[in-house]
Design an enzyme around this catalytic site. Structure first.
Site, PDB file in Angstrom:
ATOM      1  N   PHE A 113       0.853  -1.183   0.000  1.00 45.27           N
ATOM      2  CA  PHE A 113       0.000   0.000   0.000  1.00 45.27           C
ATOM      3  C   PHE A 113       0.896   1.243   0.000  1.00 45.27           C
ATOM      4  CE2 PHE A 113      -2.814   3.207   1.940  1.00 45.27           C
ATOM      5  CZ  PHE A 113      -3.818   3.155   0.990  1.00 45.27           C
ATOM      6  N   ASP A 184       2.149  -5.655   7.891  1.00 42.21           N
ATOM      7  CA  ASP A 184       0.964  -4.791   7.878  1.00 42.21           C
ATOM      8  C   ASP A 184      -0.245  -5.700   7.664  1.00 42.21           C
ATOM      9  OD1 ASP A 184      -1.195  -3.195   7.155  1.00 42.21           O
ATOM     10  OD2 ASP A 184       0.040  -1.742   6.066  1.00 42.21           O
ATOM     11  N   TYR A 209     -10.819  -0.138  10.571  1.00 45.75           N
ATOM     12  CA  TYR A 209     -12.062   0.328   9.926  1.00 45.75           C
ATOM     13  C   TYR A 209     -12.481  -0.534   8.741  1.00 45.75           C
ATOM     14  CZ  TYR A 209      -8.317   2.898   7.493  1.00 45.75           C
ATOM     15  OH  TYR A 209      -7.168   3.243   6.860  1.00 45.75           O
ATOM     16  N   LYS A 210     -11.678  -1.548   8.439  1.00 46.66           N
ATOM     17  CA  LYS A 210     -12.022  -2.436   7.326  1.00 46.66           C
ATOM     18  C   LYS A 210     -12.835  -3.619   7.856  1.00 46.66           C
ATOM     19  CE  LYS A 210      -7.836  -1.059   4.803  1.00 46.66           C
ATOM     20  NZ  LYS A 210      -8.433  -0.382   3.654  1.00 46.66           N
TER      21      LYS A 210
END
Lengths: 397, 397
Positions: A113, A184, A209-210
């Site tokens: 990411f 991560d 939040y996923k």
């Protein structure tokens, strides 16, 4: 055996929506709004400053860390919460580099990411001692781990393709070469079984939040392997990572625990909502979740490929190599995703051409998969994405 | 002329409480709970991922920055919001050090809030190139600013005593000596008039949960002088400070604005509540606020000194040299503050012996001051603090 999945009744999901974007922002758990109201009206409003003690605000970050640890195969006390994932990446990387002062290479991959890579760039620029960030292709990572490498920093599940790195094997290779390992878990936490203890990795970071449904901007987390908790040197040495924050000592003295990775005053409202959101995990067996996820993803691939030959699978076909998402490459992917969203199938788009669909067995079932595949078929085979209203790029996320 | 103060009707304050701790955690503005409910139920719950666009979440940090800029004498576009104050201190300091690569001294003072000093220590340890943090007494700062100093980093209003640095004079001195100036406005924002443009300081940082009533863990802010906005090098180079976050580029390319000081995914819930909280400032004239604050503090000093000779004023007597708080030193200050809180007068305690009272003219009036002074008189002269229940140290904040 855990509770039966899905558990749709625990969430407020809008009528007429098939939500396949829980890998970007999870849905709303019932109870979150009431909890926020209680925190604001009763705790903040009535207890005011006293609420740090009386409402348990001071203990909240650590309580949450322990709950998250339970979902990540980590012992209580090994996870600290707060800030954003980018900040936690920086903390882990800065601490890891201090552990290998004689080496100058940070190894990641070119599918990581972007923010993880950006944070590494920022740290390299800040230290300014000739560190190098190497980003080979994900499939070349194993051989790129050499004795030059100080730190291997990877995202387990690729945000675009869903391709999953082998956490155990890569960590082993990193250690064989004397490198420190940072994982991560942004697309892993709540999506696939994670066993941090077994991995033996030094650090892990992630967001909530996923797949963990903590809400927009929910706090991040960092795991520190227990044997290192009192040894790592915090770069972001804020007062709440101090051993005695309210003693107001002149010099920083890190907490004798993972709490030294805390920084500033915790975001109580977001933390409280996250705590409420994590209640949906009570009784969930991660092996059951994984089995359901693989079933849903396999079914989705089969249905979409049968209906839409123009879409090209951009995720591994083998479920064992995939997280809990399925991506398809399509030249007109941006417009097609807008057309889908307009018809109640919410996924998202990632540049340059990826249509991304997340599968969250807590609130998605096989009926949703079939229904979504039919709508995708309409949009693609009837070229509904050609409508001019879907062409304008005005979006984010 | 601004609106008439106080504006108690805009806040929910508990019955029977005189709240003199708005310098630690501000009270609850009416509307905050409704806003949070709307954000959770309607925006997150119903719009889901689309809310980043449809509910204005993406624009929220910058909108808030502009509102804060207006309260700080700064132009729109010069303030970025998010994270915690400690993080913003680190960002400002890291960027400032890059602007004076030939110097190795960071100058602060020994009354600065510990976390600011801790963050400097962490940065020094991360860079590891022989930086030195000097912390003379606040009154010795002016002469300590020499041509050795790279960065002067001070908190304008002392968190213990309320003593206020002369922002204009110190900034001028710093610039005369070729140093970069960073102001921490934690106890200034919403408490005293601030004119960042006139100060000519390069950076300012602050928090919003004190006099700005943003709620527990409300986001922090950072100001960058406009001529530097596109020049400063971000240490915490997260994706939301990127010029094109969703282009997912391999390399970091900072936004061509103060937004480069943003880091990770914004805490939408906290930001939304803060936006609601800042509405109470519409129409407030900061000169009126300052005049009211000085009146309240002067009256409090007069009343308390007349009633309680055992308390020793620990703040400047001259209102012009003081922020919006009054502190008294008292050997049994911790227990006495507990006794006061038990009787509805909420202030706080700061080690080693400081009883601290904040005055917030938005919701405190002269009647409150007199009533509080009477209760303080009871506690001190009748030695109510001797009750064993007030002796146990079990607190935080």
């Amino acid at each position: 055996m855990g509770v039966t999945l899905p558990r749709k009744e625990l969430f407020d999901i809008p009528e007429g929506v098939i939500y396949l974007d829980g890998n970007s922002l999870g849905v709303l758990p019932k109870g979150a709004a009431e909890r926020a109201t209680r925190v604001i009206r009763e705790e903040w409003g009535q207890q005011l400053i006293r609420a740090w003690n009386t409402a348990g605000w001071m203990a909240l970050p650590q309580d949450l860390g322990d709950t998250l640890a339970g979902l990540l195969g980590a012992p209580a006390g090994s996870v600290a919460t707060g800030d954003t994932l980018s900040i936690k990446v920086y903390q882990a990387l800065a601490a890891a580099l201090k552990m290998r002062p004689d080496r100058r290479v940070i190894l990641s991959d070119n599918g990581n990411f972007p923010s993880d890579l950006y944070m590494a760039e920022g740290l390299i620029g800040t230290i300014d001692k000739g560190y190098e960030l190497r980003t080979p292709a994900p499939e070349d990572v194993m051989e790129a781990i050499t004795e030059e490498v100080a730190v291997v920093m990877l995202t387990q599940v690729d945000y675009r393709s869903g391709r999953m790195h082998d956490m155990a094997a890569i960590t082993q290779r990193a250690h064989d070469m004397g490198a420190v390992m940072i994982w991560d878990l942004a697309h892993s936490a709540g999506a696939v079984p994670v066993d941090l203890t077994a991995s033996n990795a030094e650090f892990a970071v992630g967001c909530t939040y996923k797949y963990l449904n903590g809400g927009p901007g929910a706090p991040a987390f960092i795991y520190v392997r227990p044997d290192l908790a009192t040894k790592v040197q915090p770069a972001l040495s804020g007062w709440l990572g101090h051993d005695a924050p309210f003693a107001m000592e002149r010099n920083y003295r890190p907490a004798m625990s993972t709490e030294r990775m805390r920084v500033g005053t915790p975001a109580i409202l977001q933390l409280s909502v996250l705590q409420e959101a994590l209640k949906v995990w009570e009784g969930v067996d991660m092996a059951d979740l994984r089995a359901a996820s693989m079933r849903l993803c396999d079914l989705f691939i089969k249905e979409v490929e049968a209906r839409c030959p123009r879409l090209e699978l951009a995720s591994p076909r083998d479920a064992a190599l995939r997280g809990s998402q399925v991506s398809f490459g399509f030249e007109h992917g941006y417009a097609a995703m807008q057309a889908l969203i307009d018809r109640g199938v919410i996924g998202d788009f990632r540049a340059p051409n990826i249509m991304r669909f997340g599968f969250t067995p807590l609130y998605i079932d096989e009926g949703d998969v079939i229904a979504a595949a039919k709508i995708i078929e309409d949009v693609i085979t009837q070229e509904l994405w050609r409508d001019p209203k879907y062409q304008t790029v005005s979006r984010v996320t």
